[in-house]
Write a protein that holds these residues in place. Structure first.
Motif, PDB file in Angstrom:
ATOM      1  N   UNK A  75       0.848  -1.195   0.000  1.00 21.29           N
ATOM      2  CA  UNK A  75       0.000   0.000   0.000  1.00 21.29           C
ATOM      3  C   UNK A  75       0.883   1.246   0.000  1.00 21.29           C
ATOM      4  N   UNK A  76       0.433   2.286  -0.717  1.00 19.21           N
ATOM      5  CA  UNK A  76       1.106   3.579  -0.715  1.00 19.21           C
ATOM      6  C   UNK A  76       0.087   4.670  -0.392  1.00 19.21           C
ATOM      7  N   UNK A  77       0.603   5.833   0.013  1.00 22.36           N
ATOM      8  CA  UNK A  77      -0.263   6.975   0.313  1.00 22.36           C
ATOM      9  C   UNK A  77      -1.226   7.262  -0.841  1.00 22.36           C
ATOM     10  N   UNK A  78      -0.728   7.200  -2.054  1.00 26.79           N
ATOM     11  CA  UNK A  78      -1.545   7.573  -3.211  1.00 26.79           C
ATOM     12  C   UNK A  78      -2.822   6.744  -3.325  1.00 26.79           C
ATOM     13  N   UNK A  79      -2.863   5.561  -2.694  1.00 21.16           N
ATOM     14  CA  UNK A  79      -4.039   4.695  -2.786  1.00 21.16           C
ATOM     15  C   UNK A  79      -5.252   5.268  -2.053  1.00 21.16           C
ATOM     16  N   UNK A  80      -5.021   6.082  -1.032  1.00 24.74           N
ATOM     17  CA  UNK A  80      -6.128   6.664  -0.268  1.00 24.74           C
ATOM     18  C   UNK A  80      -6.101   8.193  -0.289  1.00 24.74           C
ATOM     19  N   UNK A  81      -5.094   8.765  -0.904  1.00 24.91           N
ATOM     20  CA  UNK A  81      -4.944  10.224  -0.930  1.00 24.91           C
ATOM     21  C   UNK A  81      -6.070  10.872  -1.734  1.00 24.91           C
ATOM     22  N   UNK A  82      -6.620  11.963  -1.193  1.00 25.75           N
ATOM     23  CA  UNK A  82      -7.651  12.718  -1.908  1.00 25.75           C
ATOM     24  C   UNK A  82      -7.125  14.086  -2.338  1.00 25.75           C
ATOM     25  N   UNK A  83      -6.600  14.857  -1.390  1.00 31.66           N
ATOM     26  CA  UNK A  83      -6.018  16.147  -1.734  1.00 31.66           C
ATOM     27  C   UNK A  83      -5.191  16.655  -0.551  1.00 31.66           C
ATOM     28  N   UNK A  84      -4.428  17.720  -0.784  1.00 28.89           N
ATOM     29  CA  UNK A  84      -3.716  18.385   0.299  1.00 28.89           C
ATOM     30  C   UNK A  84      -3.761  19.887   0.074  1.00 28.89           C
ATOM     31  N   UNK A  85      -3.546  20.629   1.148  1.00 33.36           N
ATOM     32  CA  UNK A  85      -3.402  22.072   1.058  1.00 33.36           C
ATOM     33  C   UNK A  85      -1.974  22.435   1.439  1.00 33.36           C
ATOM     34  N   UNK A  86      -1.399  23.357   0.675  1.00 36.54           N
ATOM     35  CA  UNK A  86      -0.022  23.755   0.922  1.00 36.54           C
ATOM     36  C   UNK A  86       0.106  25.265   0.792  1.00 36.54           C
ATOM     37  N   UNK A  87       0.995  25.821   1.575  1.00 37.36           N
ATOM     38  CA  UNK A  87       1.247  27.254   1.583  1.00 37.36           C
ATOM     39  C   UNK A  87       2.437  27.540   0.666  1.00 37.36           C
ATOM     40  N   UNK A  88       2.219  28.407  -0.319  1.00 34.49           N
ATOM     41  CA  UNK A  88       3.312  28.772  -1.215  1.00 34.49           C
ATOM     42  C   UNK A  88       4.214  29.774  -0.504  1.00 34.49           C
ATOM     43  N   UNK A  89       5.485  29.433  -0.378  1.00 34.89           N
ATOM     44  CA  UNK A  89       6.411  30.263   0.391  1.00 34.89           C
ATOM     45  C   UNK A  89       6.588  31.643  -0.244  1.00 34.89           C
ATOM     46  N   UNK A  90       6.636  31.702  -1.552  1.00 37.11           N
ATOM     47  CA  UNK A  90       6.903  32.971  -2.247  1.00 37.11           C
ATOM     48  C   UNK A  90       5.767  33.972  -2.094  1.00 37.11           C
ATOM     49  N   UNK A  91       4.520  33.471  -2.041  1.00 37.72           N
ATOM     50  CA  UNK A  91       3.362  34.374  -2.056  1.00 37.72           C
ATOM     51  C   UNK A  91       2.529  34.348  -0.779  1.00 37.72           C
ATOM     52  N   UNK A  92       2.644  33.289   0.020  1.00 34.50           N
ATOM     53  CA  UNK A  92       1.813  33.157   1.207  1.00 34.50           C
ATOM     54  C   UNK A  92       0.407  32.674   0.910  1.00 34.50           C
TER      55      UNK A  92
END
Length: 333
Positions: free
Chosen positions: A128-145
């Motif tokens: 099993x890998x993360x991608x098997x159950x992964x739906x989405x993620x939120x990430x903060x762009x360092x350059x723009x916030x």
């Protein structure tokens, strides 16, 4: 926020390497994280510290991401969407999901680290890998916030790989991850041999049974980072072409292998390392674990450079004996 100076990072990395952060701050809220990146762009992020080998002191501002929280969106009949903040401990999160009878992560029990770093590596174990159950993620762009949502496709998952290890490396800070988990567990994965053996006397194993099997197997052959410094699997299992495999198979008829495609065969890196005589060998305060050759360890006071030099020696020996390039899974800092 309290920015500290000259802080040892020994307790913040599972190898237990004693290097110094020139400046260090612990972040417990998204608002504080936004304030930090508004004033500083050259950051060094630490979550669970489980997939890194620190070889020198860190002159950047070290940010220990400690965002906590779990949110459940239960709107579908068969599935549930569970969002965990980046600072949640991975294994504790898996156990929490199992306690709620949410399935899909049970094979990934006892993997060290935090939720936020799990997609970067596309962590995986026992089929099993993360991608098997992964739906989405939120990430903060360092350059723009700005906060950006990444779908599974946008993450470009590969074997222990993602877009965050390549073109987007050091450009985003993952703040939470959402998984699509099952309510009715019709497709559990118990194909891995050791799991089958562990569960052979259970007619209909549930997700807790599978998790217990994985925990038992991992504890039987992998050292606890709290007792012996390590980062789990140090090398990726190499994938070789059919021609090279056939040549090796003539010399080593019992070479373990897993067919990936018509011309791709995966070979266990631990087996290659063991054949080269490294399993259980100690070199000063570093060495190769006695039960699992894939794991390099710090017996107490090893430096990151000493562990890295051992890893390079292993790579060179495997290359010389098998004509196979071993790729390090751990990030060298």
């Amino acid at each position: 926020m309290n920015i500290q100076k000259n802080i040892s990072l020994k307790k913040y990395n599972t190898f237990g390497i004693d290097v110094i952060a020139n400046r260090f701050v612990e972040i417990n809220s998204l608002s504080d994280l936004k304030k930090i990146i508004a004033s500083e762009k050259d950051l060094f992020l630490i979550g669970g510290g489980s997939n890194m080998l620190l070889t020198s002191n860190i002159n950047k501002l070290v940010v220990h991401l400690n965002l906590k929280g779990i949110i459940v969106n239960d709107t579908e009949k068969e599935f549930v969407f569970v969002t965990a903040e980046a600072g949640e401990n991975w294994h504790e999160f898996v156990l929490w999901c199992i306690s709620q009878n949410y399935g899909g992560l049970e094979n990934l029990s006892l993997i060290p680290g935090n939720v936020g770093t799990s997609p970067i590596q596309n962590i995986g174990a026992y089929g099993v890998e993360i991608k098997d159950t992964f739906y989405q993620l939120e990430a903060l762009e360092i350059a723009t916030g700005k906060i950006k949502t990444f779908t599974k496709e946008a993450c470009n998952f590969g074997y222990r790989n993602s877009v965050f290890k390549n073109e987007l490396k050091n450009k985003y800070i993952i703040i939470n991850v959402t998984f699509k988990l099952t309510k009715n567990h019709h497709k559990t994965n118990i194909s891995y041999g050791a799991i089958k053996t562990y569960l052979q006397n259970i007619s209909e194993p549930n997700i807790k049974d599978i998790s217990n099997a994985v925990i038992s197997i991992r504890e039987s052959k992998l050292p606890n980072p709290k007792e012996i410094g390590n980062s789990g699997s140090f090398f990726k299992n190499p994938i070789i072409n059919k021609e090279l495999f056939q040549n090796l198979n003539k010399k080593y008829p019992n070479i373990p292998n897993y067919i990936i495609s018509e011309n791709e065969i995966k070979i266990p890196a631990g087996w290659l390392i063991e054949q080269c005589g490294f399993k259980g060998k100690r070199f000063g305060d570093t060495g190769v674990h006695e039960k699992q050759a894939l794991v390099l360890v710090n017996y107490g006071n090893a430096t990151g450079e000493e562990i890295y030099n051992l890893a390079k020696k292993i790579q060179e020996t495997v290359k010389s004996n098998f004509h196979i390039n071993l790729e390090m899974e751990v990030n060298i800092i």
